[in-house]
Motif scaffolding. Sequence first.
Motif, mmCIF file in Angstrom:
data_model
loop_
_atom_site.group_PDB
_atom_site.id
_atom_site.type_symbol
_atom_site.label_atom_id
_atom_site.label_comp_id
_atom_site.label_asym_id
_atom_site.label_seq_id
_atom_site.Cartn_x
_atom_site.Cartn_y
_atom_site.Cartn_z
ATOM 1 N N LEU A 27 9.528 -2.139 7.982
ATOM 2 C CA LEU A 27 9.252 -0.933 8.774
ATOM 3 C C LEU A 27 9.606 0.332 8.007
ATOM 4 C CD1 LEU A 27 10.421 -2.109 12.308
ATOM 5 C CD2 LEU A 27 8.076 -1.824 11.471
ATOM 6 N N GLU A 28 10.722 0.312 7.282
ATOM 7 C CA GLU A 28 11.090 1.473 6.461
ATOM 8 C C GLU A 28 10.040 1.754 5.406
ATOM 9 O OE1 GLU A 28 15.983 1.315 6.486
ATOM 10 O OE2 GLU A 28 14.876 0.456 4.794
ATOM 11 N N ALA A 30 6.900 0.825 5.411
ATOM 12 C CA ALA A 30 5.664 1.250 6.076
ATOM 13 C C ALA A 30 5.772 2.698 6.545
ATOM 14 C CB ALA A 30 5.356 0.334 7.254
ATOM 15 N N TYR A 31 6.925 3.067 7.088
ATOM 16 C CA TYR A 31 7.131 4.441 7.559
ATOM 17 C C TYR A 31 6.999 5.429 6.396
ATOM 18 C CZ TYR A 31 9.341 8.489 9.712
ATOM 19 O OH TYR A 31 9.593 9.742 10.180
ATOM 20 N N GLU A 32 7.576 5.084 5.252
ATOM 21 C CA GLU A 32 7.490 5.953 4.068
ATOM 22 C C GLU A 32 6.044 6.131 3.603
ATOM 23 O OE1 GLU A 32 10.084 4.506 1.002
ATOM 24 O OE2 GLU A 32 11.858 4.676 2.294
ATOM 25 N N LYS A 33 5.220 5.125 3.826
ATOM 26 C CA LYS A 33 3.809 5.177 3.401
ATOM 27 C C LYS A 33 2.878 5.562 4.550
ATOM 28 C CE LYS A 33 4.223 2.772 -0.705
ATOM 29 N NZ LYS A 33 5.277 3.457 -1.375
ATOM 30 N N ASP A 34 3.455 5.852 5.706
ATOM 31 C CA ASP A 34 2.701 6.218 6.906
ATOM 32 C C ASP A 34 1.701 5.115 7.306
ATOM 33 O OD1 ASP A 34 2.211 7.901 9.057
ATOM 34 O OD2 ASP A 34 0.559 8.917 8.038
ATOM 35 N N LEU A 35 2.173 3.863 7.273
ATOM 36 C CA LEU A 35 1.355 2.713 7.668
ATOM 37 C C LEU A 35 1.822 2.178 9.011
ATOM 38 C CD1 LEU A 35 1.282 0.620 4.372
ATOM 39 C CD2 LEU A 35 -0.567 1.975 5.313
ATOM 40 N N LYS A 36 0.885 1.727 9.793
ATOM 41 C CA LYS A 36 1.212 1.072 11.055
ATOM 42 C C LYS A 36 1.030 -0.429 10.856
ATOM 43 C CE LYS A 36 -0.011 4.894 14.045
ATOM 44 N NZ LYS A 36 -0.410 5.915 13.114
ATOM 45 N N LEU A 37 2.131 -1.160 10.996
ATOM 46 C CA LEU A 37 2.086 -2.607 10.823
ATOM 47 C C LEU A 37 1.933 -3.297 12.166
ATOM 48 C CD1 LEU A 37 5.017 -3.166 8.294
ATOM 49 C CD2 LEU A 37 2.590 -2.880 7.811
ATOM 50 N N ASP A 38 1.315 -4.470 12.133
ATOM 51 C CA ASP A 38 1.284 -5.325 13.309
ATOM 52 C C ASP A 38 1.627 -6.745 12.858
ATOM 53 O OD1 ASP A 38 -1.046 -6.547 12.279
ATOM 54 O OD2 ASP A 38 -2.363 -5.359 13.532
ATOM 55 N N LEU A 39 1.679 -7.654 13.790
ATOM 56 C CA LEU A 39 2.059 -9.021 13.469
ATOM 57 C C LEU A 39 1.107 -9.651 12.457
ATOM 58 C CD1 LEU A 39 4.146 -11.174 14.044
ATOM 59 C CD2 LEU A 39 2.752 -11.919 15.974
ATOM 60 N N GLY A 40 -0.147 -9.216 12.455
ATOM 61 C CA GLY A 40 -1.127 -9.743 11.509
ATOM 62 C C GLY A 40 -0.710 -9.573 10.062
ATOM 63 N N HIS A 41 -0.059 -8.463 9.741
ATOM 64 C CA HIS A 41 0.424 -8.234 8.376
ATOM 65 C C HIS A 41 1.423 -9.324 7.976
ATOM 66 C CE1 HIS A 41 -1.014 -4.169 9.417
ATOM 67 N NE2 HIS A 41 -1.205 -4.030 8.119
ATOM 68 N N PHE A 42 2.349 -9.625 8.877
ATOM 69 C CA PHE A 42 3.386 -10.607 8.583
ATOM 70 C C PHE A 42 2.809 -12.021 8.520
ATOM 71 C CE2 PHE A 42 5.548 -7.049 10.655
ATOM 72 C CZ PHE A 42 6.398 -6.685 9.615
ATOM 73 N N ILE A 43 1.867 -12.306 9.403
ATOM 74 C CA ILE A 43 1.237 -13.629 9.404
ATOM 75 C C ILE A 43 0.489 -13.851 8.091
ATOM 76 C CG2 ILE A 43 -0.597 -15.024 10.458
ATOM 77 C CD1 ILE A 43 0.283 -13.799 13.179
ATOM 78 N N ILE A 44 -0.290 -12.870 7.680
ATOM 79 C CA ILE A 44 -1.041 -12.986 6.424
ATOM 80 C C ILE A 44 -0.086 -13.141 5.250
ATOM 81 C CG2 ILE A 44 -2.491 -11.700 4.789
ATOM 82 C CD1 ILE A 44 -4.079 -10.709 7.256
#
Length: 135
Positions: A27-28, A30-44
């Motif tokens: 999350l840190e 992603a926040y620095e890169k202004d990205l919104k993560l969802d569970l799909g990112h972690f699954i992949i």
Amino acid sequence: ILCDRYMLPERLDFKNYGKDLDFWTFLEQAYEKDLKLDLGHFIILCILLYVNETYAKLIEEFGKKKARKILEEKEIFSKNSDYISGEYLKKYIKRDSRGAVHSRIKDLKSLGFEIHTKPGFLGGYKLLKTPEWFK
């Protein structure tokens, strides 16, 4: 002989998978890169890691050519390659389009994961390297 003991289970259980994913660090980053993560990112990401490990074990046991063929027959690898099929990944994140996989891969790349992309119907994805912060 196909070696099912190395195949992915129907649902990947993150706790039993053996990877200690630090969601706060993700999350840190992603926040620095202004990205919104969802569970799909972690699954992949988990699938990419697990398939790499599985492929290495299969190579050790059967050799590279047979290992690739086993994963290809299970429709994990694209035809005639050692790239994980976008079709395979999209089923895990329950999406209708490979574009959903591609956008999550793009996000993972911007977080520092080195993922080679092979375009086209016979293409796919291969995790080459993880970022330092992931260790």
